[in-house]
Write an enzyme that holds these catalytic residues in place. Structure first.
Site, short mmCIF file in Angstrom:
data_model
loop_
_atom_site.label_atom_id
_atom_site.label_comp_id
_atom_site.label_asym_id
_atom_site.label_seq_id
_atom_site.Cartn_x
_atom_site.Cartn_y
_atom_site.Cartn_z
N GLU A 18 0.82 -1.22 0.00
CA GLU A 18 0.00 0.00 0.00
C GLU A 18 0.85 1.28 0.00
O GLU A 18 1.67 1.48 0.91
CB GLU A 18 -0.93 0.01 1.22
CG GLU A 18 -1.92 1.16 1.14
CD GLU A 18 -2.97 1.16 2.26
OE1 GLU A 18 -3.04 0.20 3.04
OE2 GLU A 18 -3.70 2.16 2.33
N LYS A 20 -7.62 -0.66 11.47
CA LYS A 20 -7.01 -1.03 10.18
C LYS A 20 -5.78 -0.17 9.96
O LYS A 20 -4.74 -0.64 9.49
CB LYS A 20 -8.02 -0.87 9.04
CG LYS A 20 -7.59 -1.48 7.71
CD LYS A 20 -6.68 -0.59 6.88
CE LYS A 20 -6.32 -1.22 5.54
NZ LYS A 20 -5.39 -0.40 4.74
#
Ligand code: NAD
Length: 399
Positions: free
Chosen positions: A62, A240
């Site tokens: 990411e 998260k």
């Protein structure tokens, strides 16, 4: 610079930068191997943890995660960095006993034999015992289920520098016949619990108001924290963000990311409602105090940590002395990552920073090659219009 800082050997530098995992090594790690799936490995900077400066390897697909962790860590520097603590590395093995006529009596029968249970379990792992680990307690509870009451035995095992799943599963399996003998019941499940609530790491940091954008930012983050403590919809995303950092370091060191994730989320729900793993408060000086506590079932021996050459090098980059060190780093990185996201959310929003770093991926999606990638990404970031359509337009103009 990383190699110099960590005193890496030529072979370790090669492992990280060029060779990586070989097909042959991969074939010995898992089944039916047909190839390798690569993930970028980056280094987060600015981490000061318990007075020690660290470069932190992170494996993640990411964009913006590594930049944000470094940025969060930088903002903690003025307040002295991260201060950590931890429990002993104790994991739970769970043994399910069914078909017991007198579950409460069986529970006491088990508890009265805990010394014998302990020594029988320890016999299964003399190596672990020689390192100062082994069984440190036996618990037994009666759990009401839709199939009636069951006796659940927990073997509490100090796993030292191992994550411990194989170690405690072996003990639990070996004990099953003895537990059946004691209770007269039938044992089915014999396996570790990933709710590692006895193996916790904690980190705390003071983010000076002046460093992070002033009192409004402090207040905004405290409000964000309050919502995540009470609303599971927000808590899921809050956590998260924490796991963006925690999982990336877990992965980089060859540890079990699923075990860490399962532990974190089940711990977040331990009070009966899912909530955030971190909390932010304003102190008397008007600064922001962040704190985090989470289970850290990770090891520096066993699993893939000593098998995967890049993981081995990552452990050296971190200069780990023990699994406990790694747990404290995970907590610190989780807090830095979380703080950086909250600061962005409390100010300009997450998209500006994230999307400008994601712009290169968007350029690639639109078909940019070589130097075009950087050029298209920079143009889109400057225009604040980051999408594939715009990237295609810019590409055709350029070409
Ligand atoms: P392991 O069995 O490979 O290594 C642990 C062993 O190493 C110990 O039992 C001990 O005998 C030895 N050892 C040597 N030096 C040690 C030291 N300093 N401290 C502690 N032990 C030392 O690995 P493990 O950690 O028992 O298991 C981890 C693996 O289990 C991971 O690959 C994980 O993915 C997998 N796993 C996880 C689950 C789960 O999380 N539910 C279930 C099954 C397997």
């Amino acid at each position: 610079m990383v190699a110099e800082n960590a005193g890496l050997s030529e072979a370790e530098v090669e492992a990280i930068g060029r060779v990586g995992l070989s097909l042959d090594q991969a074939d010995k790690m898992v089944e039916n191997v047909v190839g390798l799936f690569q993930v970028p490995l980056g280094i987060a900077t600015n981490f000061l943890i318990d007075g020690r400066e660290l470069l932190v390897p992170m494996a993640t697909e990411e964009p913006s995660v590594i930049a944000a962790a470094s940025n969060g860590a930088k903002m903690a520097l003025a307040g002295g960095g991260f201060v950590t603590s931890s429990t002993k590395p104790v994991m739970r093995a769970l043994i399910q006993v069914t078909g017991v006529d007198d579950p409460w009596g069986a529970r006491l029968a088990i508890l009265s034999r805990s010394e014998e249970i302990t020594s029988r379990a320890n016999e299964k792992d003399p190596m672990l015992v020689s390192y100062g680990g082994g069984v440190v307690g036996v618990e037994a509870e009666v759990v009401e289920t839709r199939k009636g009451p069951m006796v659940v035995v927990h073997l509490l095992v100090d796993c030292r520098d191992a994550m411990g799943a194989n170690a405690v599963n072996t003990m639990a399996e070996a004990l099953a016949p003895f537990i059946e003998e004691i209770t007269g019941g039938r044992v089915y499940l014999r396996i570790i619990s990933n709710l590692a609530d006895l193996r916790l790491a904690r980190a705390r940091a003071v983010f000076r108001a002046g460093e992070i954008g002033g009192p409004e930012v402090v207040d905004g983050i405290v409000l964000a924290s309050a919502l995540a403590e009470s609303d599971p919809y927000r808590a899921a995303t809050h956590n998260k963000g924490i796991m963006n950092g925690v999982t990336a370091v877990t992965m980089a060191t060859g540890n079990d990311t699923r075990a860490i994730e399962a532990g974190a989320h089940s711990y977040a729900a331990r009070g009966g409602r899912y909530r955030s793993l971190s909390v932010y408060e304003k102190n008397r000086d008007g600064d922001l105090v962040g704190s985090i506590e989470l289970p850290v079932a990770v090891g520096t021996v066993g699993g893939a940590t000593r098998v995967h050459p890049v993981a081995r090098a990552a452990v050296r980059v971190l200069g780990l002395r023990s699994a406990d060190d790694l747990g404290r780093i995970l907590a610190s990185v989780g807090l830095a990552q979380n703080f950086a996201a909250l600061r962005a959310l409390a100010t300009e929003g997450i998209q500006r920073g994230h999307m400008s770093l994601h712009a290169r991926n968007v350029a690639v999606q639109a078909g940019a090659k070589g130097d075009e990638i950087e050029a298209v990404a920079a143009k889109m970031a400057a225009e604040k219009r980051i999408n594939v359509d715009r990237a295609r337009e810019l590409l055709s103009e350029m070409r």
